[in-house]
Write an enzyme that holds these catalytic residues in place. Structure first.
Site, PDB file in Angstrom:
ATOM      1  N   SER A 153       0.831  -1.200   0.000  1.00  0.00           N
ATOM      2  CA  SER A 153       0.000   0.000   0.000  1.00  0.00           C
ATOM      3  C   SER A 153       0.872   1.259   0.000  1.00  0.00           C
ATOM      4  CB  SER A 153      -0.957  -0.046   1.193  1.00  0.00           C
ATOM      5  OG  SER A 153      -1.949   0.946   1.084  1.00  0.00           O
ATOM      6  N   ASP A 251      -9.983  -3.878  -5.251  1.00  0.00           N
ATOM      7  CA  ASP A 251      -9.234  -2.815  -4.614  1.00  0.00           C
ATOM      8  C   ASP A 251      -9.419  -1.536  -5.414  1.00  0.00           C
ATOM      9  OD1 ASP A 251      -7.384  -1.130  -3.424  1.00  0.00           O
ATOM     10  OD2 ASP A 251      -5.640  -2.370  -3.873  1.00  0.00           O
ATOM     11  N   HIS A 281      -7.982  -4.990  -1.043  1.00  0.00           N
ATOM     12  CA  HIS A 281      -6.807  -4.259  -0.575  1.00  0.00           C
ATOM     13  C   HIS A 281      -6.422  -4.765   0.814  1.00  0.00           C
ATOM     14  CE1 HIS A 281      -4.100  -0.757  -0.692  1.00  0.00           C
ATOM     15  NE2 HIS A 281      -4.269  -0.720   0.630  1.00  0.00           N
TER      16      HIS A 281
END
Length: 307
Positions: A153, A251, A281
């Site tokens: 991320s 995501d 995600h």
């Protein structure tokens, strides 16, 4: 395929988020409360907390040594958390899995967080630790060969930015970059990528939450137009290390990661993009135990060994 039922069940059981402004301290405490006790964590040959004395100052790192072998390649890991969450503890299990499955020494970086530390403090810490690893050499049991950067991320954004900065500075020791569902474009116009609309609601990370969760970082001086902040804005991706980019079907950030992979390929960089169907995600951190996703570390190992 639909969202994996185990993930869907987990998300359905989550309480509604509290209203009002985000409280970094409360969110961090909630993250830390979910960390497993030490005795329940994956055992490795050695795990040690070390202070890296770098050009960016003293940076806490955790070094995971997978075996008793005298030398290993090294993977430097940058945790995710929207630049204000996450720690050596919250991503300890992920770093342990990477060390075990890849056979590399993993150096996880406890970089400074927003809003307490203004941009580019965290990025500087990450870059400085990579340089520190190269200087340490024998002290870390580095074999002098493979030196990868990786992150999930927002940590993936740091990994991409560190690889680019190293290239610009002529530091050619980084051999690979591994980006798990990276946050590569911090311009939060919801129309910039289809996945921001397709996966806007109901999959954990929601499009409407991107701006407030990243506001601590952006308000500290991080400009979304700056390629150090949004690596996808870098005009020339040529000469960067080979990349593995792992994305998740459900995501909102899926499409920017996949576009970055295509742009790397167009610039002549070896880039492998692997989309995990039914995943959301954060799945590498939270759901890699699920059979359909459990090969993500084997895929990482194969990529690192294949280049």
């Amino acid at each position: 395929m639909p969202l994996h039922p185990e993930i869907a069940g987990f998300l359905a059981g989550l309480p509604a988020p509290p209203g009002g402004p985000l409280d970094p301290a409360a969110l961090r405490a909630a993250d830390e409360a979910r960390v497993l006790p030490t005795e329940q964590r994956l055992p490795l040959h050695a795990v040690a907390d070390v202070t890296a004395r770098t050009d960016s100052g003293e940076v806490p790192v955790r070094v995971y040594t997978p075996t008793a072998a005298a030398r290993h390649g090294v993977l430097v890991y940058f945790h995710g958390g929207a630049f204000f969450l996450g720690s050596l503890e919250t991503h300890d299990h992920l770093a342990r899995s990477l060390a075990k499955e890849t056979g590399l020494t993993v150096v996880s970086v406890g970089y400074r967080l927003a809003p307490e530390a203004a941009f580019p403090a965290g990025l500087d810490d990450c870059h400085a630790v990579v340089r520190w690893v190269a200087r340490q050499g024998d002290g870390l049991g580095w074999d002098g060969g493979l030196l990868a950067v990786a992150g999930d991320s927002s940590g993936g954004a740091f990994a991409a930015a560190v690889a680019a900065r190293a290239h610009d500075e002529g530091f050619d020791r980084i051999t690979h970059q591994v980006l798990y569902y990276p946050s590569l474009d911090l311009d939060f116009d919801p129309d910039r990528y289809p996945s921001l609309r397709e996966n806007a609601v109901g999959y954990g990370l929601e499009t409407a939450g991107l701006r407030p969760f990243n506001a601590f970082y952006l308000d500290s001086g991080a400009d979304p137009a700056d390629p150090r902040v949004s690596p996808i804005r870098r005009p020339d991706l040529g000469g960067l290390p080979p990349a593995l980019i792992v994305t998740a079907e459900f995501d909102p950030l899926r499409d920017e990661g996949e576009l970055y992979g295509r742009r790397l390929q167009e610039a002549g960089v070896e880039a492998t993009v692997r989309r995990y169907r039914g995943a959301n995600h954060g799945f590498v951190q939270h759901f890699s135990r699920i059979a359909e996703f459990s090969d993500v570390f084997a895929v990482t190992r194969a990529f690192l060994r294949g280049h």
